[in-house]
Design a protein around this motif. Structure first.
Motif, mmCIF file in Angstrom:
data_model
loop_
_atom_site.group_PDB
_atom_site.id
_atom_site.type_symbol
_atom_site.label_atom_id
_atom_site.label_comp_id
_atom_site.label_asym_id
_atom_site.label_seq_id
_atom_site.Cartn_x
_atom_site.Cartn_y
_atom_site.Cartn_z
ATOM 1 N N ALA A 123 -13.025 -0.756 -4.466
ATOM 2 C CA ALA A 123 -13.925 -0.763 -5.623
ATOM 3 C C ALA A 123 -14.991 0.326 -5.501
ATOM 4 C CB ALA A 123 -14.580 -2.130 -5.778
ATOM 5 N N PHE A 124 -15.350 0.670 -4.278
ATOM 6 C CA PHE A 124 -16.304 1.753 -4.030
ATOM 7 C C PHE A 124 -15.638 3.127 -4.080
ATOM 8 C CE2 PHE A 124 -20.621 0.581 -2.549
ATOM 9 C CZ PHE A 124 -20.547 -0.787 -2.696
ATOM 10 N N GLY A 125 -14.337 3.175 -4.317
ATOM 11 C CA GLY A 125 -13.630 4.452 -4.362
ATOM 12 C C GLY A 125 -13.302 4.994 -2.983
ATOM 13 N N ILE A 126 -13.259 4.113 -1.980
ATOM 14 C CA ILE A 126 -12.950 4.525 -0.610
ATOM 15 C C ILE A 126 -11.554 4.004 -0.252
ATOM 16 C CG2 ILE A 126 -13.674 4.391 1.810
ATOM 17 C CD1 ILE A 126 -16.504 3.543 0.716
ATOM 18 N N PRO A 127 -10.657 4.855 0.266
ATOM 19 C CA PRO A 127 -9.355 4.345 0.701
ATOM 20 C C PRO A 127 -9.545 3.246 1.742
ATOM 21 C CG PRO A 127 -9.397 6.756 0.746
ATOM 22 C CD PRO A 127 -10.808 6.299 0.493
ATOM 23 N N SER A 128 -8.862 2.136 1.545
ATOM 24 C CA SER A 128 -9.176 0.939 2.340
ATOM 25 C C SER A 128 -7.924 0.212 2.800
ATOM 26 C CB SER A 128 -10.039 -0.013 1.503
ATOM 27 O OG SER A 128 -11.243 0.615 1.136
ATOM 28 N N GLU A 154 -4.670 7.917 10.122
ATOM 29 C CA GLU A 154 -4.393 9.363 10.105
ATOM 30 C C GLU A 154 -3.588 9.753 8.878
ATOM 31 O OE1 GLU A 154 -4.468 10.850 14.672
ATOM 32 O OE2 GLU A 154 -2.832 9.473 14.184
ATOM 33 N N GLN A 155 -2.609 8.904 8.530
ATOM 34 C CA GLN A 155 -1.805 9.176 7.339
ATOM 35 C C GLN A 155 -2.672 9.167 6.083
ATOM 36 O OE1 GLN A 155 2.055 8.799 7.019
ATOM 37 N NE2 GLN A 155 1.918 9.557 9.097
ATOM 38 N N ILE A 156 -3.549 8.161 5.968
ATOM 39 C CA ILE A 156 -4.359 8.037 4.750
ATOM 40 C C ILE A 156 -5.365 9.185 4.658
ATOM 41 C CG2 ILE A 156 -5.981 6.580 3.474
ATOM 42 C CD1 ILE A 156 -4.701 4.162 4.920
ATOM 43 N N LEU A 157 -5.932 9.569 5.808
ATOM 44 C CA LEU A 157 -6.892 10.683 5.788
ATOM 45 C C LEU A 157 -6.221 11.962 5.311
ATOM 46 C CD1 LEU A 157 -8.819 9.871 9.085
ATOM 47 C CD2 LEU A 157 -9.790 9.873 6.775
ATOM 48 N N GLU A 158 -4.943 12.120 5.617
ATOM 49 C CA GLU A 158 -4.207 13.294 5.139
ATOM 50 C C GLU A 158 -3.763 13.156 3.691
ATOM 51 O OE1 GLU A 158 -0.861 14.548 7.520
ATOM 52 O OE2 GLU A 158 -2.107 14.512 9.331
ATOM 53 N N GLN A 159 -3.275 11.976 3.339
ATOM 54 C CA GLN A 159 -2.578 11.813 2.056
ATOM 55 C C GLN A 159 -3.441 11.181 0.965
ATOM 56 O OE1 GLN A 159 0.597 12.868 2.022
ATOM 57 N NE2 GLN A 159 0.939 13.060 4.218
ATOM 58 N N GLY A 160 -4.452 10.413 1.318
ATOM 59 C CA GLY A 160 -5.236 9.686 0.317
ATOM 60 C C GLY A 160 -4.461 8.503 -0.251
ATOM 61 N N LEU A 161 -5.125 7.773 -1.125
ATOM 62 C CA LEU A 161 -4.517 6.622 -1.802
ATOM 63 C C LEU A 161 -4.899 6.709 -3.279
ATOM 64 C CD1 LEU A 161 -5.231 3.500 0.469
ATOM 65 C CD2 LEU A 161 -2.987 4.336 -0.263
#
Ligand code: MN
Length: 266
Positions: A123-128, A154-161
């Motif tokens: 909800a804060f716009g942060i991948p979680s 590591e995957q999310i930091l590279e790819q986002g959500l």
């Protein structure tokens, strides 16, 4: 990622002294700065509650490894608020919630404080990410989930959500082996039709105890329930948009446009 060390905000619903959050913190610290803001006691099954009518605190405390964390009288949702807006020096790159002792699968995600922590991050716009292990056995049960969490981070930091989406992860607790098969799943159906145990207190008044066996309405292909039951790590992308698009079609087929002042009160 550039040269900036990623910043991860970490909470849970088992409380700041729980082993699961410490093991997750130590694993994520290998790739990021980690800020822990977690409830001062167990808040399991608190759902996505938020505290609006009493003061919230977040006190610096020493965690079991001697490092600093913040202990709050609030719920996981509150901890993410305070953590993201006040305690972190900048907006966190990731939110993690867990590692919960006990699975969070299917429809029961709506009851879960662990899942709510990740919901609030989204909800804060942060991948979680919410992460749980499928056992209630206390002790050294978190290592496989802690390692997988780091890999996933590591995957999310590279790819986002996608916006408004978080990941609900369940890591099966297996005898002798560490789970390595990962399946991207959908939520299965786990309804609590309710078993109410009616008892009597020493004053002769009735009280109720909710519970009963955990129901699984079938282990269907592609669900989180089936994946963990067969020993695979389940990763379910969950969206905060709870709209039922089938429901929109159904209700559009009704005659709601016939509502008029003759129906309205007064
Ligand atoms: Mn819990």
């Amino acid at each position: 990622m550039g040269f900036v060390t990623p910043l991860i905000l970490l909470t849970n619903d088992d409380g700041i002294t729980a082993r699961g959050i410490l093991d997750l913190k130590r694993s994520l610290e290998q790739i990021a700065d980690v800020v822990v803001v977690a409830p001062d006691r167990s808040r399991s099954a608190c759902g996505h509650g938020i505290t609006l009518h009493k003061p919230l605190r977040a006190q610096p405390v020493k965690m079991a490894d001697g490092s600093r964390g913040y202990s709050s009288n609030g719920l996981p949702t509150d901890c993410i608020h305070i953590g993201a807006m006040e305690i972190c020096e900048r907006k966190p790159d990731l939110v993690f919630s867990g590692i919960n002792l006990g699975a969070n699968l299917g429809w029961e995600v709506t009851y879960s404080g662990t899942v709510a922590g990740a919901m609030e991050g989204a909800a804060f716009g942060i991948p979680s990410v919410a992460i749980s292990v499928t056992t209630f056995e206390e002790g050294d049960v978190f290592a496989p989930a802690a390692v997988f969490a780091r890999f996933l981070a590591e995957q999310i930091l590279e790819q986002g959500l996608p916006d408004g989406t978080f990941l609900n992860v369940n890591v099966p607790h297996l005898e002798d082996v560490e789970p390595t098969n990962v399946e991207v799943t959908r939520l299965g159906i786990r309804r609590y039709p309710g078993k109410v145990d009616v008892r009597t207190d020493p004053m002769g008044r009735k009280y109720y105890w909710l519970g009963g066996d955990i129901p699984d309405d079938g282990l269907h292909e592609g669900t989180d329930l089936l994946a963990v039951s067969e020993g695979r790590i389940s990763v379910t992308p969950v969206h905060l948009d709870l709209t039922s698009f089938d429901g929109i079609k159904t209700v559009l087929g009704w005659n709601l446009s016939s509502y008029s002042t003759t129906n309205a009160a007064g």
